[in-house]
Design an enzyme around this catalytic site. Structure first.
Site, short mmCIF file in Angstrom:
data_model
loop_
_atom_site.label_atom_id
_atom_site.label_comp_id
_atom_site.label_asym_id
_atom_site.label_seq_id
_atom_site.Cartn_x
_atom_site.Cartn_y
_atom_site.Cartn_z
N PHE A 36 0.82 -1.22 0.00
CA PHE A 36 0.00 0.00 0.00
C PHE A 36 0.84 1.26 0.00
CE2 PHE A 36 -4.17 -1.70 2.04
CZ PHE A 36 -4.40 -2.39 0.87
N GLN A 104 0.12 -10.01 8.19
CA GLN A 104 -1.02 -9.15 7.89
C GLN A 104 -1.50 -9.43 6.47
OE1 GLN A 104 -0.01 -4.90 9.38
NE2 GLN A 104 1.92 -5.96 9.30
N ILE A 106 -2.95 -11.45 3.13
CA ILE A 106 -4.12 -12.31 2.92
C ILE A 106 -3.89 -13.24 1.73
CG2 ILE A 106 -5.74 -10.65 3.94
CD1 ILE A 106 -6.39 -9.64 1.12
N HIS A 122 -5.30 -10.92 9.25
CA HIS A 122 -6.27 -10.23 8.39
C HIS A 122 -7.03 -11.19 7.48
CE1 HIS A 122 -3.94 -6.20 9.02
NE2 HIS A 122 -4.78 -6.46 10.00
N CYS A 133 -26.13 -18.05 3.47
CA CYS A 133 -26.20 -19.44 3.96
C CYS A 133 -24.86 -19.95 4.49
CB CYS A 133 -26.72 -20.35 2.85
SG CYS A 133 -25.50 -20.66 1.55
N ASN A 214 13.04 -3.80 6.50
CA ASN A 214 12.02 -3.04 5.79
C ASN A 214 12.68 -1.97 4.92
OD1 ASN A 214 9.02 -2.95 5.74
ND2 ASN A 214 9.41 -0.77 6.08
N1 NAD Z 1 0.00 -9.38 -0.28
C1 NAD Z 1 -1.06 -9.02 0.45
O1 NAD Z 1 -1.76 -9.86 1.00
C2 NAD Z 1 -1.34 -7.54 0.64
C3 NAD Z 1 -1.03 -6.58 -0.34
C4 NAD Z 1 -1.32 -5.22 -0.06
C5 NAD Z 1 -1.86 -4.87 1.19
N2 NAD Z 1 -2.14 -5.82 2.10
C6 NAD Z 1 -2.67 -5.48 3.44
O2 NAD Z 1 -2.81 -4.09 3.62
C7 NAD Z 1 -2.28 -3.61 4.88
C8 NAD Z 1 -1.00 -2.80 4.66
O3 NAD Z 1 -0.10 -2.78 5.76
P1 NAD Z 1 1.41 -3.31 5.66
O4 NAD Z 1 2.16 -2.71 6.78
O5 NAD Z 1 1.40 -4.79 5.51
O6 NAD Z 1 1.91 -2.75 4.27
P2 NAD Z 1 2.33 -1.28 3.87
O7 NAD Z 1 2.06 -1.14 2.42
O8 NAD Z 1 1.79 -0.27 4.79
O9 NAD Z 1 3.92 -1.31 4.09
C9 NAD Z 1 4.75 -2.17 3.36
C10 NAD Z 1 6.17 -1.90 3.80
O10 NAD Z 1 6.99 -2.89 3.19
C11 NAD Z 1 8.17 -2.29 2.71
N3 NAD Z 1 8.59 -3.10 1.56
C12 NAD Z 1 8.02 -3.20 0.34
N4 NAD Z 1 8.65 -4.12 -0.41
C13 NAD Z 1 9.65 -4.61 0.36
C14 NAD Z 1 10.67 -5.58 0.16
N5 NAD Z 1 10.79 -6.26 -0.99
N6 NAD Z 1 11.55 -5.82 1.17
C15 NAD Z 1 11.45 -5.13 2.36
N7 NAD Z 1 10.51 -4.22 2.60
C16 NAD Z 1 9.63 -3.96 1.62
C17 NAD Z 1 7.84 -0.88 2.36
O11 NAD Z 1 8.98 -0.08 2.55
C18 NAD Z 1 6.71 -0.54 3.35
O12 NAD Z 1 7.21 0.14 4.49
C19 NAD Z 1 -2.00 -4.86 5.63
O13 NAD Z 1 -3.14 -5.29 6.27
C20 NAD Z 1 -1.63 -5.79 4.49
O14 NAD Z 1 -1.62 -7.12 4.81
C21 NAD Z 1 -1.89 -7.16 1.85
ZN ZN Z 2 -25.59 -19.04 -0.02
#
Ligand code: NAD
Ligand code: ZN
Length: 247
Positions: A36, A104, A106, A122, A133, A214
């Site tokens: 995000f 976090q 999904i 999540h 249902c 991160n």
């Molecule tokens: N893949 C998925 O399931 C998915 C995708 C998008 C958002 N979401 C959900 O949306 C919410 C967002 O919160 P969040 O804190 O997880 O995400 P976020 O987008 O807020 O933060 C992601 C962080 O990861 C870092 N990052 C990105 N790529 C990286 C890499 N290759 N190596 C190291 N760091 C890296 C970024 O610098 C950033 O700080 C959560 O609930 C998340 O699970 C899930």
């Molecule tokens: Zn149904």
């Protein structure tokens, strides 16, 4: 410098009796799923609404067609696969160097990579239920459907993911907090620590070493033993290589 940090990481891992990983969307960006809040994350793309509005409970109920347009377009993990970060974590669990994962995300990638003890605070795109249902549907049913996915009974199908405005499941919160509270080492990776209440779980950590991997800075950067502002897949791969070298 990085070499020294990797050595320190491995030493901490080997000495720990109880290591836990807490991660977010950044763990899956190398797989192709956008996060995000990175510069090229979903938040910075142009939509009529911000992602957090689209992925909210009231939006799902009021605009299911728009919700599903975004959801299928942006969160369809069926077309992507786990990356090195997921596989290294699964191997660490296998070698008894990791107790469990709290994610976090999904997307289900940790399980696909072979991890067993995973708390998906999540929820998961792989579980979907009819709101009328309660019949279960898999991810294919949702992602491959045209328009709004509907149950055989006509009811609206909802992914078993925690939308904004929805509470986390009590049993998942309990499992996550228990893991963190008992951890000697906590590795935090790929999360901006901006999403609550998930990020607040970290405050239960009372162990010896906090390690952060991160790309961008986080609010916990000042409280850790080791910090990598780097790609998590690369860092974990180097950790795995070092472990192999030493054995
Ligand atoms: N893949 C998925 O399931 C998915 C995708 C998008 C958002 N979401 C959900 O949306 C919410 C967002 O919160 P969040 O804190 O997880 O995400 P976020 O987008 O807020 O933060 C992601 C962080 O990861 C870092 N990052 C990105 N790529 C990286 C890499 N290759 N190596 C190291 N760091 C890296 C970024 O610098 C950033 O700080 C959560 O609930 C998340 O699970 C899930
Ligand atoms: Zn149904």
């Amino acid at each position: 410098m990085l070499e020294n940090k990797i050595e320190k990481f491995v030493k901490i891992l080997k000495e720990s009796q109880n290591t836990v990983f807490f991660g977010g969307a950044g763990v899956s960006t190398e797989s192709g799923l956008k996060d995000f809040r990175s510069k090229d994350g979903l938040y910075n793309e142009k939509y009529d609404y911000p992602p957090e509005e689209i992925l909210s409970h009231h939006f799902f109920i009021e605009h299911p067609a728009e919700f599903y347009k975004f959801y299928k377009d942006k969160l369809n993990s069926l077309t992507y696969h786990p990356n090195k970060a997921h596989y290294v974590l699964a191997n660490l669990e296998n070698k008894k160097l990791l107790k469990g994962i709290i994610t976090q995300n999904i997307d289900g990638f940790h399980q696909e990579a072979g991890s067993k003890n995973v708390v998906e605070i999540h929820g998961s795109v792989h579980r979907n239920y009819c709101l009328k249902c309660h019949k279960y549907y898999d991810a294919k049913k949702v992602f491959l459907s045209k328009g709004i996915p509907r149950c055989d009974c006509g009811g609206l199908i909802k992914p078993d993911v925690v939308l904004y405005e929805e509470p986390l499941k009590e049993q998942d919160v309990k499992k996550a907090i228990d893991l963190i509270r008992n951890a000697e080492v906590l590795i935090i990776g790929g999360t901006s620590l901006n999403v609550y209440p998930a990020a607040s779980f970290i405050s239960y950590f009372n162990g010896k070493h906090l390690i952060i991997i991160n790309k961008d800075k986080t609010t916990m950067d000042n409280s850790c033993s080791l910090i990598f502002h780097d790609n998590i897949a690369t860092v974990l791969e180097e950790v795995e290589n070092k472990l192999k070298e030493e054995n």
